[in-house]
Design a protein around this motif. Sequence first.
Motif, PDB file in Angstrom:
ATOM      1  N   ASP A  99     -20.289 -83.605  -9.371  1.00 25.80           N
ATOM      2  CA  ASP A  99     -18.896 -83.348  -9.592  1.00 25.80           C
ATOM      3  C   ASP A  99     -18.538 -81.935  -9.979  1.00 25.80           C
ATOM      4  OD1 ASP A  99     -18.964 -86.005  -9.169  1.00 25.80           O
ATOM      5  OD2 ASP A  99     -17.780 -86.473 -11.277  1.00 25.80           O
ATOM      6  N   HIS A 100     -17.715 -81.376  -9.221  1.00 25.53           N
ATOM      7  CA  HIS A 100     -17.131 -79.940  -9.521  1.00 25.53           C
ATOM      8  C   HIS A 100     -15.698 -79.714  -9.305  1.00 25.53           C
ATOM      9  CE1 HIS A 100     -18.086 -79.883  -5.328  1.00 25.53           C
ATOM     10  NE2 HIS A 100     -17.434 -78.759  -5.186  1.00 25.53           N
ATOM     11  N   ASP A 101     -15.214 -78.463  -9.740  1.00 19.78           N
ATOM     12  CA  ASP A 101     -13.769 -78.097  -9.305  1.00 19.78           C
ATOM     13  C   ASP A 101     -13.736 -76.678  -9.385  1.00 19.78           C
ATOM     14  OD1 ASP A 101     -13.006 -77.469 -11.912  1.00 19.78           O
ATOM     15  OD2 ASP A 101     -13.139 -79.408 -12.564  1.00 19.78           O
ATOM     16  N   HIS A 102     -12.675 -76.327  -8.490  1.00 21.96           N
ATOM     17  CA  HIS A 102     -12.482 -74.667  -8.643  1.00 21.96           C
ATOM     18  C   HIS A 102     -11.229 -74.552  -8.104  1.00 21.96           C
ATOM     19  CE1 HIS A 102     -12.988 -76.170  -4.538  1.00 21.96           C
ATOM     20  NE2 HIS A 102     -14.391 -76.437  -4.688  1.00 21.96           N
ATOM     21  N   PRO A 103     -10.470 -73.450  -8.618  1.00 20.75           N
ATOM     22  CA  PRO A 103      -9.025 -73.208  -8.307  1.00 20.75           C
ATOM     23  C   PRO A 103      -8.689 -73.181  -7.010  1.00 20.75           C
ATOM     24  CG  PRO A 103      -9.857 -71.942  -9.828  1.00 20.75           C
ATOM     25  CD  PRO A 103     -11.043 -72.333  -9.568  1.00 20.75           C
ATOM     26  N   GLU A 148      -8.016 -74.509  -3.353  1.00 21.76           N
ATOM     27  CA  GLU A 148      -8.013 -75.616  -2.435  1.00 21.76           C
ATOM     28  C   GLU A 148      -9.014 -75.536  -1.405  1.00 21.76           C
ATOM     29  OE1 GLU A 148      -4.538 -75.947   0.351  1.00 21.76           O
ATOM     30  OE2 GLU A 148      -4.421 -73.761   0.213  1.00 21.76           O
ATOM     31  N   GLU A 149      -9.575 -76.585  -0.715  1.00 23.17           N
ATOM     32  CA  GLU A 149     -10.611 -76.604   0.299  1.00 23.17           C
ATOM     33  C   GLU A 149     -10.837 -77.819   1.243  1.00 23.17           C
ATOM     34  OE1 GLU A 149     -15.423 -76.543  -1.217  1.00 23.17           O
ATOM     35  OE2 GLU A 149     -14.264 -78.140  -2.185  1.00 23.17           O
ATOM     36  N   VAL A 150     -11.035 -77.154   2.245  1.00 23.64           N
ATOM     37  CA  VAL A 150     -11.387 -77.955   3.577  1.00 23.64           C
ATOM     38  C   VAL A 150     -12.795 -78.194   3.840  1.00 23.64           C
ATOM     39  CG1 VAL A 150     -10.593 -78.366   6.045  1.00 23.64           C
ATOM     40  CG2 VAL A 150      -9.088 -77.237   4.387  1.00 23.64           C
ATOM     41  N   TYR A 151     -12.918 -79.511   4.039  1.00 24.56           N
ATOM     42  CA  TYR A 151     -14.622 -79.735   4.399  1.00 24.56           C
ATOM     43  C   TYR A 151     -14.683 -80.205   5.792  1.00 24.56           C
ATOM     44  CZ  TYR A 151     -16.641 -79.595  -0.189  1.00 24.56           C
ATOM     45  OH  TYR A 151     -17.037 -79.200  -1.457  1.00 24.56           O
ATOM     46  N   LEU A 152     -15.734 -79.869   6.512  1.00 20.68           N
ATOM     47  CA  LEU A 152     -15.722 -80.147   8.141  1.00 20.68           C
ATOM     48  C   LEU A 152     -17.095 -80.706   8.281  1.00 20.68           C
ATOM     49  CD1 LEU A 152     -14.455 -77.241  10.075  1.00 20.68           C
ATOM     50  CD2 LEU A 152     -13.257 -79.138   9.839  1.00 20.68           C
ATOM     51  N   ARG A 199     -11.190 -82.509  -9.257  1.00 15.68           N
ATOM     52  CA  ARG A 199     -12.572 -82.727  -9.409  1.00 15.68           C
ATOM     53  C   ARG A 199     -13.180 -83.599  -8.133  1.00 15.68           C
ATOM     54  NH1 ARG A 199     -15.921 -80.544 -12.790  1.00 15.68           N
ATOM     55  NH2 ARG A 199     -17.169 -82.480 -13.145  1.00 15.68           N
ATOM     56  N   HIS A 200     -14.255 -83.166  -7.472  1.00 15.68           N
ATOM     57  CA  HIS A 200     -14.727 -83.788  -6.312  1.00 15.68           C
ATOM     58  C   HIS A 200     -16.006 -83.547  -6.177  1.00 15.68           C
ATOM     59  CE1 HIS A 200     -13.883 -79.327  -5.412  1.00 15.68           C
ATOM     60  NE2 HIS A 200     -15.049 -79.422  -4.657  1.00 15.68           N
ATOM     61  N   ALA A 201     -16.531 -84.561  -5.331  1.00 11.98           N
ATOM     62  CA  ALA A 201     -17.932 -84.487  -5.005  1.00 11.98           C
ATOM     63  C   ALA A 201     -18.283 -84.952  -3.638  1.00 11.98           C
ATOM     64  CB  ALA A 201     -18.890 -85.585  -5.875  1.00 11.98           C
TER      65      ALA A 201
HETATM   66 FE   FE2 Z   1     -15.838 -77.797  -3.541  1.00 11.78          FE
END
Ligand code: FE2
Length: 194
Positions: free
Chosen positions: A136-140, A142-146, A176-178
């Motif tokens: 699990d992690h987070d960062h300021p 925003e994020e797009v995963y492909l 928080r995401h993983a």
């Molecule tokens: Fe991330």
Amino acid sequence: MRHPDVQRFLEAAEAALTASAAPGSAAALAGERVFSRLRDGVGAEGGAVAAQLPVCGWIEAALKAAEGGPRQGLADAFAALVERLEWKRRASADPADRVFWDGHANAMICGPGGLEQRDDLWIGATVMAPGVTYVDHDHPPEEVYLSLAPGEWWNAGMDWTDPGATGVIYNPPGIRHAMRSGAGPFLALWVLPV
Ligand SMILES: [Fe+2]
């Protein structure tokens, strides 16, 4: 001039994101921010020093899984970069957690320490062996995963989700995401406006 292999990869990544994210969605808008910045200017050559970890042995199998699929063009463009990338463990990875330590690697393509130096965006890749959950992690930003190979994603506002072969996952700023692999290797790209 941007390296032609990097340029080809960026065009393929933008095309994949545009084809997969609903127009006007948060993922589409985040992608537009990143790719318009890349069109506006080319960064200096980055500091990436080619390096691999044993888990990188899974990349070939993961790319094979993309063959004949909707993202084959992106997979091929990415394949041309793999050996020039600096594959590293997450800085906070704990050697005592052997499954994660041995089972993941990240590489920056455009961004700090990438092939192209950027301070306004990050584009990179994560590979994982089968049966691994990314911490699990987070960062300021925003994020797009492909996705390039099958996997599942979780965030604090979303149950574990398999986005499928044309999947796009959007993580709002700071959440928080993983992610996790299943029976096969995991390979995905991340795109973040910073
Ligand atoms: Fe991330």
